[in-house]
Design a protein around this motif. Sequence first.
Motif, PDB file in Angstrom:
ATOM      1  N   ASP A   1      21.478   9.881  -5.987  1.00 41.41           N
ATOM      2  CA  ASP A   1      21.005   8.603  -5.435  1.00 41.41           C
ATOM      3  C   ASP A   1      20.645   8.781  -3.964  1.00 41.41           C
ATOM      4  O   ASP A   1      19.575   8.363  -3.514  1.00 41.41           O
ATOM      5  CB  ASP A   1      22.083   7.517  -5.527  1.00 41.41           C
ATOM      6  N   GLN A   2      21.562   9.391  -3.208  1.00 44.80           N
ATOM      7  CA  GLN A   2      21.379   9.542  -1.763  1.00 44.80           C
ATOM      8  C   GLN A   2      20.156  10.390  -1.434  1.00 44.80           C
ATOM      9  O   GLN A   2      19.440  10.108  -0.471  1.00 44.80           O
ATOM     10  CB  GLN A   2      22.638  10.141  -1.111  1.00 44.80           C
ATOM     11  N   LYS A   3      19.907  11.419  -2.244  1.00 44.26           N
ATOM     12  CA  LYS A   3      18.733  12.272  -2.027  1.00 44.26           C
ATOM     13  C   LYS A   3      17.463  11.431  -2.117  1.00 44.26           C
ATOM     14  O   LYS A   3      16.585  11.520  -1.260  1.00 44.26           O
ATOM     15  CB  LYS A   3      18.713  13.401  -3.064  1.00 44.26           C
ATOM     16  N   HIS A   4      17.385  10.586  -3.141  1.00 42.73           N
ATOM     17  CA  HIS A   4      16.193   9.746  -3.313  1.00 42.73           C
ATOM     18  C   HIS A   4      16.123   8.643  -2.256  1.00 42.73           C
ATOM     19  O   HIS A   4      15.024   8.300  -1.793  1.00 42.73           O
ATOM     20  CB  HIS A   4      16.164   9.130  -4.713  1.00 42.73           C
ATOM     21  N   ILE A   5      17.250   8.079  -1.882  1.00 38.66           N
ATOM     22  CA  ILE A   5      17.268   7.056  -0.829  1.00 38.66           C
ATOM     23  C   ILE A   5      16.735   7.644   0.473  1.00 38.66           C
ATOM     24  O   ILE A   5      15.888   7.039   1.147  1.00 38.66           O
ATOM     25  CB  ILE A   5      18.698   6.476  -0.647  1.00 38.66           C
ATOM     26  N   THR A   6      17.210   8.829   0.820  1.00 38.04           N
ATOM     27  CA  THR A   6      16.748   9.507   2.035  1.00 38.04           C
ATOM     28  C   THR A   6      15.256   9.788   1.961  1.00 38.04           C
ATOM     29  O   THR A   6      14.523   9.596   2.940  1.00 38.04           O
ATOM     30  CB  THR A   6      17.544  10.815   2.246  1.00 38.04           C
ATOM     31  N   GLU A   7      14.800  10.231   0.791  1.00 39.95           N
ATOM     32  CA  GLU A   7      13.387  10.528   0.588  1.00 39.95           C
ATOM     33  C   GLU A   7      12.528   9.281   0.822  1.00 39.95           C
ATOM     34  O   GLU A   7      11.518   9.336   1.541  1.00 39.95           O
ATOM     35  CB  GLU A   7      13.224  11.035  -0.853  1.00 39.95           C
ATOM     36  N   ILE A   8      12.930   8.160   0.254  1.00 43.23           N
ATOM     37  CA  ILE A   8      12.167   6.915   0.421  1.00 43.23           C
ATOM     38  C   ILE A   8      12.247   6.428   1.869  1.00 43.23           C
ATOM     39  O   ILE A   8      11.230   6.064   2.466  1.00 43.23           O
ATOM     40  CB  ILE A   8      12.655   5.826  -0.566  1.00 43.23           C
ATOM     41  N   ASN A   9      13.449   6.431   2.442  1.00 46.62           N
ATOM     42  CA  ASN A   9      13.603   5.977   3.829  1.00 46.62           C
ATOM     43  C   ASN A   9      12.757   6.809   4.789  1.00 46.62           C
ATOM     44  O   ASN A   9      12.118   6.264   5.699  1.00 46.62           O
ATOM     45  CB  ASN A   9      15.072   6.008   4.257  1.00 46.62           C
ATOM     46  N   SER A  10      12.740   8.130   4.596  1.00 39.53           N
ATOM     47  CA  SER A  10      11.942   9.013   5.465  1.00 39.53           C
ATOM     48  C   SER A  10      10.458   8.715   5.311  1.00 39.53           C
ATOM     49  O   SER A  10       9.725   8.646   6.302  1.00 39.53           O
ATOM     50  CB  SER A  10      12.198  10.481   5.117  1.00 39.53           C
TER      51      SER A  10
ATOM     52  N   ASP B   1       0.820  -1.218   0.000  1.00 35.16           N
ATOM     53  CA  ASP B   1       0.000   0.000   0.000  1.00 35.16           C
ATOM     54  C   ASP B   1       0.856   1.271   0.000  1.00 35.16           C
ATOM     55  O   ASP B   1       0.367   2.340  -0.371  1.00 35.16           O
ATOM     56  CB  ASP B   1      -0.985   0.005   1.171  1.00 35.16           C
ATOM     57  N   LEU B   2       2.113   1.175   0.373  1.00 38.97           N
ATOM     58  CA  LEU B   2       3.013   2.342   0.354  1.00 38.97           C
ATOM     59  C   LEU B   2       3.821   2.434  -0.941  1.00 38.97           C
ATOM     60  O   LEU B   2       4.386   3.483  -1.248  1.00 38.97           O
ATOM     61  CB  LEU B   2       3.993   2.288   1.530  1.00 38.97           C
ATOM     62  N   TRP B   3       3.901   1.360  -1.699  1.00 40.11           N
ATOM     63  CA  TRP B   3       4.778   1.272  -2.874  1.00 40.11           C
ATOM     64  C   TRP B   3       4.493   2.369  -3.896  1.00 40.11           C
ATOM     65  O   TRP B   3       5.404   2.986  -4.429  1.00 40.11           O
ATOM     66  CB  TRP B   3       4.666  -0.122  -3.479  1.00 40.11           C
ATOM     67  N   PHE B   4       3.234   2.632  -4.176  1.00 39.00           N
ATOM     68  CA  PHE B   4       2.853   3.645  -5.165  1.00 39.00           C
ATOM     69  C   PHE B   4       2.424   4.967  -4.534  1.00 39.00           C
ATOM     70  O   PHE B   4       2.244   5.952  -5.239  1.00 39.00           O
ATOM     71  CB  PHE B   4       1.707   3.142  -6.054  1.00 39.00           C
ATOM     72  N   GLN B   5       2.248   4.977  -3.238  1.00 38.79           N
ATOM     73  CA  GLN B   5       1.753   6.175  -2.562  1.00 38.79           C
ATOM     74  C   GLN B   5       2.740   7.331  -2.722  1.00 38.79           C
ATOM     75  O   GLN B   5       3.934   7.170  -2.459  1.00 38.79           O
ATOM     76  CB  GLN B   5       1.533   5.870  -1.079  1.00 38.79           C
ATOM     77  N   PRO B   6       2.253   8.497  -3.167  1.00 38.08           N
ATOM     78  CA  PRO B   6       3.166   9.637  -3.337  1.00 38.08           C
ATOM     79  C   PRO B   6       3.716  10.111  -1.988  1.00 38.08           C
ATOM     80  O   PRO B   6       3.034  10.013  -0.963  1.00 38.08           O
ATOM     81  CB  PRO B   6       2.304  10.715  -3.991  1.00 38.08           C
ATOM     82  N   PHE B   7       4.947  10.619  -2.030  1.00 36.41           N
ATOM     83  CA  PHE B   7       5.590  11.116  -0.802  1.00 36.41           C
ATOM     84  C   PHE B   7       4.818  12.312  -0.246  1.00 36.41           C
ATOM     85  O   PHE B   7       4.757  12.527   0.945  1.00 36.41           O
ATOM     86  CB  PHE B   7       7.036  11.518  -1.068  1.00 36.41           C
ATOM     87  N   ARG B   8       4.278  13.115  -1.145  1.00 33.10           N
ATOM     88  CA  ARG B   8       3.450  14.268  -0.797  1.00 33.10           C
ATOM     89  C   ARG B   8       2.571  14.545  -2.018  1.00 33.10           C
ATOM     90  O   ARG B   8       2.805  13.993  -3.078  1.00 33.10           O
ATOM     91  CB  ARG B   8       4.289  15.472  -0.397  1.00 33.10           C
ATOM     92  N   GLU B   9       1.607  15.396  -1.876  1.00 32.56           N
ATOM     93  CA  GLU B   9       0.686  15.697  -2.976  1.00 32.56           C
ATOM     94  C   GLU B   9       1.437  16.066  -4.249  1.00 32.56           C
ATOM     95  O   GLU B   9       2.318  16.937  -4.240  1.00 32.56           O
ATOM     96  CB  GLU B   9      -0.243  16.846  -2.570  1.00 32.56           C
ATOM     97  N   GLY B  10       1.124  15.366  -5.341  1.00 36.51           N
ATOM     98  CA  GLY B  10       1.712  15.686  -6.644  1.00 36.51           C
ATOM     99  C   GLY B  10       3.116  15.153  -6.875  1.00 36.51           C
ATOM    100  O   GLY B  10       3.731  15.463  -7.898  1.00 36.51           O
ATOM    101  N   SER B  11       3.635  14.371  -5.931  1.00 38.09           N
ATOM    102  CA  SER B  11       5.008  13.860  -6.105  1.00 38.09           C
ATOM    103  C   SER B  11       4.995  12.376  -6.452  1.00 38.09           C
ATOM    104  O   SER B  11       3.955  11.742  -6.506  1.00 38.09           O
ATOM    105  CB  SER B  11       5.840  14.096  -4.839  1.00 38.09           C
ATOM    106  N   TRP B  12       6.168  11.859  -6.674  1.00 38.72           N
ATOM    107  CA  TRP B  12       6.350  10.444  -6.945  1.00 38.72           C
ATOM    108  C   TRP B  12       6.181   9.619  -5.691  1.00 38.72           C
ATOM    109  O   TRP B  12       6.262  10.125  -4.572  1.00 38.72           O
ATOM    110  CB  TRP B  12       7.758  10.196  -7.462  1.00 38.72           C
ATOM    111  N   GLY B  13       6.066   8.306  -5.910  1.00 35.35           N
ATOM    112  CA  GLY B  13       6.126   7.335  -4.835  1.00 35.35           C
ATOM    113  C   GLY B  13       7.401   6.509  -4.996  1.00 35.35           C
ATOM    114  O   GLY B  13       8.177   6.723  -5.937  1.00 35.35           O
TER     115      GLY B  13
END
Length: 157
Positions: free
Chosen positions: A140-149, A26-38
Amino acid sequence: MKKEDIIKGKLSLVEWAHSLKAIPDDLWFQPFREGSWGSADVISHFISWDHFMIENRISHLVKNEPFPKMSIDVEEINKAASTYARSGITKVQLINELISIRQRLVSLLGELDSERFDMPLPGKEHITLVEYFVGMIEHDQKHITEINSFISQNKES
């Protein structure tokens, strides 16, 4: 940074990617915030850009050829990556594809002479290969941090 550090930095994504197989669906496709990627979109983004680097950058460096002349539509590549992530491919398939292409990229980097990393990029003489890949590792690290958070915040809720 040296060739070995670049390889280690690019390869660090592989171990991390394995851990993503545990992300709840259920989190795999969920956007990080409105209008963003998951998370799925970001993983597909990594795949698309690794493929681009292999085909249009590293393979030419290995053969000592200049980079092909081309216009790069970053938005189109990113949009296609997101579409691919949502095309019906499973989470595990997408993660395994990322692992495979990243290992291929790192293998090609290993074929380059260490001295090549301190030389300017063909057609982009203002930046060396090592500087280019330092930027890619930071990306890479920016996106890793984004997903981990995102995962941490949503496990707590």
